[in-house]
Motif scaffolding. Structure first.
Motif, PDB file in Angstrom:
ATOM      1  N   ILE A   1       4.332   5.200  -5.564  1.00 26.15           N
ATOM      2  CA  ILE A   1       4.256   4.843  -7.341  1.00 26.15           C
ATOM      3  C   ILE A   1       3.415   5.924  -7.731  1.00 26.15           C
ATOM      4  O   ILE A   1       3.731   6.498  -8.935  1.00 26.15           O
ATOM      5  N   ASP A   2       2.310   6.151  -7.261  1.00 24.42           N
ATOM      6  CA  ASP A   2       1.353   7.188  -7.763  1.00 24.42           C
ATOM      7  C   ASP A   2       1.824   8.314  -7.937  1.00 24.42           C
ATOM      8  O   ASP A   2       1.516   9.342  -8.894  1.00 24.42           O
ATOM      9  N   LEU A   3       2.577   8.841  -6.852  1.00 24.67           N
ATOM     10  CA  LEU A   3       3.186  10.094  -6.824  1.00 24.67           C
ATOM     11  C   LEU A   3       4.086  10.287  -7.789  1.00 24.67           C
ATOM     12  O   LEU A   3       4.401  11.240  -8.269  1.00 24.67           O
TER      13      LEU A   3
ATOM     14  N   ASP B   1       1.852  16.157 -13.503  1.00 25.86           N
ATOM     15  CA  ASP B   1       0.803  16.716 -12.691  1.00 25.86           C
ATOM     16  C   ASP B   1       0.762  17.430 -11.084  1.00 25.86           C
ATOM     17  O   ASP B   1      -0.094  17.709 -10.562  1.00 25.86           O
TER      18      ASP B   1
ATOM     19  N   ASN C   1       2.314   1.691  -3.468  1.00 25.66           N
ATOM     20  CA  ASN C   1       1.472   2.023  -4.285  1.00 25.66           C
ATOM     21  C   ASN C   1       1.201   3.660  -4.299  1.00 25.66           C
ATOM     22  O   ASN C   1       1.076   4.305  -5.325  1.00 25.66           O
ATOM     23  N   HIS C   2       1.135   4.076  -3.286  1.00 27.36           N
ATOM     24  CA  HIS C   2       0.885   5.549  -2.976  1.00 27.36           C
ATOM     25  C   HIS C   2       2.108   6.406  -3.591  1.00 27.36           C
ATOM     26  O   HIS C   2       2.086   7.325  -4.217  1.00 27.36           O
TER      27      HIS C   2
ATOM     28  N   VAL D   1       7.754  -0.477  -8.669  1.00 23.80           N
ATOM     29  CA  VAL D   1       6.949  -1.409  -9.252  1.00 23.80           C
ATOM     30  C   VAL D   1       7.292  -2.916  -9.199  1.00 23.80           C
ATOM     31  O   VAL D   1       6.430  -3.814  -8.377  1.00 23.80           O
TER      32      VAL D   1
ATOM     33  N   ARG E   1       4.575   8.459 -10.539  1.00 26.75           N
ATOM     34  CA  ARG E   1       3.668   8.783 -11.853  1.00 26.75           C
ATOM     35  C   ARG E   1       3.044  10.146 -12.203  1.00 26.75           C
ATOM     36  O   ARG E   1       3.209  10.579 -13.406  1.00 26.75           O
ATOM     37  N   ARG E   2       2.704  10.745 -11.166  1.00 20.23           N
ATOM     38  CA  ARG E   2       2.252  12.041 -11.177  1.00 20.23           C
ATOM     39  C   ARG E   2       2.991  13.065 -11.475  1.00 20.23           C
ATOM     40  O   ARG E   2       3.022  14.109 -12.331  1.00 20.23           O
TER      41      ARG E   2
ATOM     42  N   VAL F   1      10.086   4.468 -10.986  1.00 21.30           N
ATOM     43  CA  VAL F   1       8.692   3.906 -11.020  1.00 21.30           C
ATOM     44  C   VAL F   1       9.014   2.652 -11.450  1.00 21.30           C
ATOM     45  O   VAL F   1       8.423   1.646 -10.521  1.00 21.30           O
TER      46      VAL F   1
ATOM     47  N   ARG G   1       6.942  -3.984  -5.420  1.00 18.26           N
ATOM     48  CA  ARG G   1       5.585  -4.015  -4.913  1.00 18.26           C
ATOM     49  C   ARG G   1       5.175  -5.069  -5.554  1.00 18.26           C
ATOM     50  O   ARG G   1       4.671  -5.968  -4.557  1.00 18.26           O
TER      51      ARG G   1
ATOM     52  N   GLN H   1       0.810  -1.213   0.061  1.00 19.72           N
ATOM     53  CA  GLN H   1       0.019  -0.120  -0.100  1.00 19.72           C
ATOM     54  C   GLN H   1       0.702   1.212  -0.085  1.00 19.72           C
ATOM     55  O   GLN H   1       0.589   2.040  -0.845  1.00 19.72           O
TER      56      GLN H   1
END
Length: 115
Positions: A29-31, A39, A26-27, A108, A33-34, A104, A111, A23
């Motif tokens: 990786i999301d950051l 973004d 995941n957070h 990944v 990727r953004r 990233v 994870r 988890q």
């Protein structure tokens, strides 16, 4: 508590720990990727890199503990990966690099290996 029920508790707690680690990754990786997609505006971009840096600093500290149950060679390999991630996040944050693709990808892979 019988030995078999104790083993079941230990196994469940290990699964729960891996789920929490997944988890957190995941957070992160999301950051990342953004950040990669552009973004995130300042200071969110720096916070994304600091998050992944702090996460891996925590992992490295845990992996360095003699109480960590992973095999020594695996722990050493993961520590090396973690130190690379920390250094790379710092390079990007200091604008010595701008490519987060490898960060990233490595996160990944780690994870996915926890599954």
């Amino acid at each position: 508590m019988t030995l078999s029920s104790y083993d079941a508790v230990i196994e469940d707690s290990g699964r729960e720990a891996r789920a929490r680690e997944q988890q957190a990754l995941n957070h992160g990786i999301d950051l990342l990727r953004r950040l990669q997609a552009g973004d995130l505006a300042p200071p969110e971009d720096a916070e994304a890199l600091l998050f992944i840096r702090r996460l891996w600093a925590f992992f490295v500290e845990d992996l360095s503990s003699a109480r960590n149950g992973l095999p020594e060679k695996l722990r050493a390999d993961l520590i090396s990966i973690g130190l690379w991630i920390i250094r790379e996040a710092d390079r990007i944050r200091q604008q010595n690099s701008s490519d987060v693709t490898e960060l990233v990808a490595i996160n990944v892979m780690i994870r996915d290996a926890l599954a």
